[in-house]
Design a protein around this motif. Sequence first.
Motif, PDB file in Angstrom:
ATOM      1  N   MET A   1       0.899  -1.295  -0.024  1.00  0.00           N
ATOM      2  CA  MET A   1       0.023   0.017   0.233  1.00  0.00           C
ATOM      3  C   MET A   1       0.687   1.254   0.124  1.00  0.00           C
ATOM      4  SD  MET A   1      -3.010   1.243   2.661  1.00  0.00           S
ATOM      5  CE  MET A   1      -3.629  -0.272   2.650  1.00  0.00           C
ATOM      6  N   SER A   2       0.553   2.149  -0.812  1.00  0.00           N
ATOM      7  CA  SER A   2       1.255   3.375  -0.829  1.00  0.00           C
ATOM      8  C   SER A   2       1.101   4.415   0.427  1.00  0.00           C
ATOM      9  CB  SER A   2       1.023   4.242  -1.984  1.00  0.00           C
ATOM     10  OG  SER A   2      -0.384   4.731  -1.975  1.00  0.00           O
ATOM     11  N   ARG A   3       1.769   5.292   0.575  1.00  0.00           N
ATOM     12  CA  ARG A   3       1.780   6.371   1.720  1.00  0.00           C
ATOM     13  C   ARG A   3       0.504   7.034   1.445  1.00  0.00           C
ATOM     14  NH1 ARG A   3       3.489  11.481   1.406  1.00  0.00           N
ATOM     15  NH2 ARG A   3       3.572  12.398   3.555  1.00  0.00           N
ATOM     16  N   LYS A   4       0.254   7.573   0.337  1.00  0.00           N
ATOM     17  CA  LYS A   4      -0.763   8.303   0.004  1.00  0.00           C
ATOM     18  C   LYS A   4      -2.270   7.519   0.308  1.00  0.00           C
ATOM     19  CE  LYS A   4      -2.481  11.582  -3.508  1.00  0.00           C
ATOM     20  NZ  LYS A   4      -2.118  11.916  -4.884  1.00  0.00           N
ATOM     21  N   LYS A   5      -2.158   6.373  -0.248  1.00  0.00           N
ATOM     22  CA  LYS A   5      -3.391   5.822  -0.112  1.00  0.00           C
ATOM     23  C   LYS A   5      -3.871   5.218   1.397  1.00  0.00           C
ATOM     24  CE  LYS A   5      -5.502   1.558  -1.767  1.00  0.00           C
ATOM     25  NZ  LYS A   5      -5.523   0.311  -2.671  1.00  0.00           N
ATOM     26  N   LEU A   6      -2.513   4.989   2.252  1.00  0.00           N
ATOM     27  CA  LEU A   6      -2.728   4.716   3.831  1.00  0.00           C
ATOM     28  C   LEU A   6      -3.340   5.870   4.212  1.00  0.00           C
ATOM     29  CD1 LEU A   6      -2.317   3.021   5.962  1.00  0.00           C
ATOM     30  CD2 LEU A   6      -0.151   3.797   6.000  1.00  0.00           C
ATOM     31  N   TYR A   7      -2.734   6.936   4.227  1.00  0.00           N
ATOM     32  CA  TYR A   7      -3.075   8.457   4.796  1.00  0.00           C
ATOM     33  C   TYR A   7      -4.421   8.605   4.562  1.00  0.00           C
ATOM     34  CZ  TYR A   7       1.757   9.116   6.409  1.00  0.00           C
ATOM     35  OH  TYR A   7       2.872   8.955   7.069  1.00  0.00           O
ATOM     36  N   PHE A   8      -5.003   8.426   3.154  1.00  0.00           N
ATOM     37  CA  PHE A   8      -6.367   8.735   2.861  1.00  0.00           C
ATOM     38  C   PHE A   8      -7.237   7.837   3.507  1.00  0.00           C
ATOM     39  CE2 PHE A   8      -9.945   7.783   0.100  1.00  0.00           C
ATOM     40  CZ  PHE A   8     -10.455   9.027   0.095  1.00  0.00           C
ATOM     41  N   ILE A   9      -6.739   6.532   3.759  1.00  0.00           N
ATOM     42  CA  ILE A   9      -7.714   5.729   4.373  1.00  0.00           C
ATOM     43  C   ILE A   9      -7.805   5.865   5.815  1.00  0.00           C
ATOM     44  CG2 ILE A   9      -8.004   3.369   5.122  1.00  0.00           C
ATOM     45  CD1 ILE A   9      -6.871   2.374   2.396  1.00  0.00           C
ATOM     46  N   ILE A  10      -6.905   6.317   6.387  1.00  0.00           N
ATOM     47  CA  ILE A  10      -6.835   6.738   7.750  1.00  0.00           C
ATOM     48  C   ILE A  10      -7.856   8.046   7.939  1.00  0.00           C
ATOM     49  CG2 ILE A  10      -5.262   7.619   9.901  1.00  0.00           C
ATOM     50  CD1 ILE A  10      -3.079   5.791   8.860  1.00  0.00           C
TER      51      ILE A  10
ATOM     52  N   VAL B   1      -0.851  11.850  11.014  1.00  0.00           N
ATOM     53  CA  VAL B   1      -0.909  11.890   9.547  1.00  0.00           C
ATOM     54  C   VAL B   1      -0.798  13.340   8.991  1.00  0.00           C
ATOM     55  CG1 VAL B   1      -2.380  11.265   7.799  1.00  0.00           C
ATOM     56  CG2 VAL B   1      -2.158   9.478   9.641  1.00  0.00           C
ATOM     57  N   ILE B   2      -1.689  14.146   9.515  1.00  0.00           N
ATOM     58  CA  ILE B   2      -1.604  15.619   9.135  1.00  0.00           C
ATOM     59  C   ILE B   2      -0.500  16.305   9.258  1.00  0.00           C
ATOM     60  CG2 ILE B   2      -2.674  17.929   9.332  1.00  0.00           C
ATOM     61  CD1 ILE B   2      -5.291  16.392   9.999  1.00  0.00           C
ATOM     62  N   PHE B   3       0.113  16.102  10.348  1.00  0.00           N
ATOM     63  CA  PHE B   3       1.556  16.482  10.795  1.00  0.00           C
ATOM     64  C   PHE B   3       2.698  15.880   9.621  1.00  0.00           C
ATOM     65  CE2 PHE B   3       5.887  16.519  12.752  1.00  0.00           C
ATOM     66  CZ  PHE B   3       6.134  17.740  13.103  1.00  0.00           C
TER      67      PHE B   3
ATOM     68  N   ARG C   1       6.540   9.030   9.159  1.00  0.00           N
ATOM     69  CA  ARG C   1       6.593   8.652  10.300  1.00  0.00           C
ATOM     70  C   ARG C   1       5.548   7.491  10.358  1.00  0.00           C
ATOM     71  NH1 ARG C   1       7.447  13.364  10.560  1.00  0.00           N
ATOM     72  NH2 ARG C   1       9.350  14.374  11.290  1.00  0.00           N
ATOM     73  N   VAL C   2       4.503   7.902  10.119  1.00  0.00           N
ATOM     74  CA  VAL C   2       2.998   6.915  10.344  1.00  0.00           C
ATOM     75  C   VAL C   2       3.319   5.876   9.257  1.00  0.00           C
ATOM     76  CG1 VAL C   2       0.724   6.789  10.062  1.00  0.00           C
ATOM     77  CG2 VAL C   2       1.386   8.866  11.107  1.00  0.00           C
ATOM     78  N   PHE C   3       3.443   6.077   8.182  1.00  0.00           N
ATOM     79  CA  PHE C   3       3.849   5.003   7.117  1.00  0.00           C
ATOM     80  C   PHE C   3       4.863   4.164   7.606  1.00  0.00           C
ATOM     81  CE2 PHE C   3       5.600   3.608   3.083  1.00  0.00           C
ATOM     82  CZ  PHE C   3       4.413   2.657   2.652  1.00  0.00           C
ATOM     83  N   ARG C   4       5.944   4.556   8.076  1.00  0.00           N
ATOM     84  CA  ARG C   4       6.938   3.702   8.595  1.00  0.00           C
ATOM     85  C   ARG C   4       6.518   2.828   9.825  1.00  0.00           C
ATOM     86  NH1 ARG C   4      11.664   6.508  10.505  1.00  0.00           N
ATOM     87  NH2 ARG C   4      10.288   8.475  10.261  1.00  0.00           N
ATOM     88  N   MET C   5       5.640   3.379  10.625  1.00  0.00           N
ATOM     89  CA  MET C   5       5.231   2.376  11.598  1.00  0.00           C
ATOM     90  C   MET C   5       4.214   1.585  11.221  1.00  0.00           C
ATOM     91  SD  MET C   5       2.998   3.964  14.995  1.00  0.00           S
ATOM     92  CE  MET C   5       1.440   4.535  13.716  1.00  0.00           C
ATOM     93  N   TYR C   6       3.403   1.973  10.157  1.00  0.00           N
ATOM     94  CA  TYR C   6       2.456   0.906   9.432  1.00  0.00           C
ATOM     95  C   TYR C   6       3.399  -0.234   9.000  1.00  0.00           C
ATOM     96  CZ  TYR C   6      -0.255  -0.962   5.717  1.00  0.00           C
ATOM     97  OH  TYR C   6      -1.036  -2.001   4.962  1.00  0.00           O
ATOM     98  N   ILE C   7       4.129   0.171   8.286  1.00  0.00           N
ATOM     99  CA  ILE C   7       5.213  -0.880   7.773  1.00  0.00           C
ATOM    100  C   ILE C   7       5.918  -2.087   8.679  1.00  0.00           C
ATOM    101  CG2 ILE C   7       7.331  -1.629   6.402  1.00  0.00           C
ATOM    102  CD1 ILE C   7       5.053  -0.427   4.525  1.00  0.00           C
ATOM    103  N   TRP C   8       6.348  -1.357  10.001  1.00  0.00           N
ATOM    104  CA  TRP C   8       6.874  -2.019  10.914  1.00  0.00           C
ATOM    105  C   TRP C   8       5.808  -2.949  11.651  1.00  0.00           C
ATOM    106  CZ3 TRP C   8       5.996  -2.201  16.323  1.00  0.00           C
ATOM    107  CH2 TRP C   8       7.192  -2.576  17.166  1.00  0.00           C
ATOM    108  N   LEU C   9       4.620  -2.639  12.008  1.00  0.00           N
ATOM    109  CA  LEU C   9       3.657  -3.127  12.499  1.00  0.00           C
ATOM    110  C   LEU C   9       3.060  -4.516  11.583  1.00  0.00           C
ATOM    111  CD1 LEU C   9       1.513  -0.489  14.127  1.00  0.00           C
ATOM    112  CD2 LEU C   9       2.708  -2.063  15.434  1.00  0.00           C
TER     113      LEU C   9
END
Length: 119
Positions: free
Chosen positions: A1-10, A72-74, A82-90
């Motif tokens: 999943m791309s960063r942009k798509k993940l942030y949109f879903i969140i 995410v907004i930050f 940061r949030v995307f890297r956390m998602y990948i790690w989880l």
Amino acid sequence: MSRKKLYFIILLSCSAGFFYLWTGFAFTCFFKTITGIPCPACGTTRFILGDFTHGNPLGIIVGATMLLPILVIFDLFTRGDRVFRMYIWLEEKFRQPVVAVILIVLLVLNWVWSISKGL
């Protein structure tokens, strides 16, 4: 999943959740309406509205996840990830069979408990 798509879903999911919680817009659980049994997440709304808003320490800790859209907004404003890297790690952790089995067992136990309480 791309960063942009993940942030949109969140952001979309959190916006819908915040709208539901703070506007008082009431609707019944779709899963419970169809099956007659509580969904695996049954009790989440009661938990947030009850424990979190009344100062229960555990509710405050769990409710801290409400900060996710702010993070995410930050990230979007600072062009961070940061949030995307956390998602990948989880995601890597949850793909480990032992972790996945433990999480599934906890989910099933929560569901059985919700059903036994007659929610």
